[in-house]
Design a protein around this motif. Structure first.
Motif, short mmCIF file in Angstrom:
data_model
loop_
_atom_site.label_atom_id
_atom_site.label_comp_id
_atom_site.label_asym_id
_atom_site.label_seq_id
_atom_site.Cartn_x
_atom_site.Cartn_y
_atom_site.Cartn_z
N ASN A 40 0.85 -1.25 -0.15
CA ASN A 40 0.19 -0.05 0.03
C ASN A 40 0.81 1.08 -0.08
N GLU A 112 -1.44 0.78 -6.29
CA GLU A 112 -2.49 1.94 -6.14
C GLU A 112 -1.99 2.93 -7.19
N GLY A 124 -6.30 -1.15 -7.06
CA GLY A 124 -5.07 -1.31 -7.64
C GLY A 124 -5.07 -1.13 -8.95
N MET A 182 -4.62 -6.92 -3.68
CA MET A 182 -4.96 -5.82 -2.87
C MET A 182 -5.81 -6.47 -1.79
#
Length: 193
Positions: A40, A112, A124, A182
Motif C-alpha cells: 500500500n 494503487e 490497484g 489488494m
C-alpha cells in the motif's frame, strides 16, 4: 559497498529509531527467485521504508516525474529505480519490470499508483496483475501502517507469498489478480491495525 547498501544503512540509522519501526513477517520472505513485492502507499517515505526493511535489494518502479531533475534522477537511478509513466500503458516499463523478475530480483510496486490521501487502501492498477501472471515470481503483499510521526510506532508487515498457480491455470485477467493482491494487503492491514 554499493551506493544502495550505503544509502540503506544511512536511512536505516535515521528511520528505525525515529519511527520506532516494527517489521513483521520477514521469515516468510523468499530468499531467492524473482519477487513481486506489492505494498500500500500512504507516504512519500514508503519506498525507503520498504527498501530498508526488505531482506533483499528492491528495484522500484518510480513515477517518471522523479527522473526530470538531474540530481534526483541520479539519486533514484543509483537506488535501482526505473521510470514509469503513470495513467497509461507504459510498454517499456512493463518490459523492464519483467526483466527484473526474470533476473530473480525483487520488483517493488505500489499497485494503487499514487499515495492514498485518506490512508485507506485504494483500487490497484492492472500492472501488478500483469507482472504476477507474466512471470514466475513469488508475489509478496506488504502493508505499511502509519502514521509517519516521530516516535510513534510504524509497522511494516510482509505477508506470505500468494500462490498464483490457480489464477494462471484459470487464465485470470490482470485486473482479477490485482484484486487478489489488494485483498491480501487489505487483510494484513486489518489484522495488524
Amino acid at each position: 559497498m554499493t551506493f544502495y547498501s550505503f544509502a540503506k544503512a544511512v536511512v536505516n540509522s535515521i528511520f528505525r529509531p525515529l519511527y520506532r519501526m516494527e517489521v513483521i513477517g520477514l521469515e516468510t520472505f523468499p530468499k531467492e527467485g524473482g519477487v513481486l513485492l506489492c505494498s500500500n502507499h500512504i507516504d512519500n517515505f514508503d519506498p525507503p521504508v520498504v527498501g530498508i526493511t526488505c531482506p533483499r535489494p528492491v528495484v522500484f518502479m518510480a513515477k517518471e516525474e522523479l527522473f526530470n531533475t538531474p540530481v534526483i534522477k541520479t539519486l533514484v537511478t543509483n537506488l535501482n529505480a526505473f521510470p514509469v509513466k503513470r495513467g497509461m500503458s507504459d510498454r517499456e516499463a512493463l518490459r523492464k519490470g519483467l526483466a527484473v523478475l526474470k533476473e530473480n530480483k525483487v520488483l517493488g510496486l505500489f499497485p494503487e499508483g499514487h499515495r492514498s490521501k485518506t490512508g485507506e487502501l485504494g483500487k490497484g492498477l492492472a500492472g501488478a496483475g500483469f507482472f504476477a501472471l507474466r512471470s514466475n515470481a513469488h508475489i509478496v503483499p506488504c502493508a505499511i501502517i502509519g502514521p509517519y510521526k516521530p516516535f510513534k510506532k510504524l509497522k511494516v508487515i510482509y505477508g506470505k507469498p500468494i500462490d498464483m498457480d490457480i489464477y494462471r491455470e484459470n487464465k485470470a485477467s490482470a485486473d482479477e489478480v490485482t484484486e487478489v493482491i489488494m485483498n491480501n494487503i487489505r487483510m494484513l492491514l486489518e489484522k495488524h491495525r
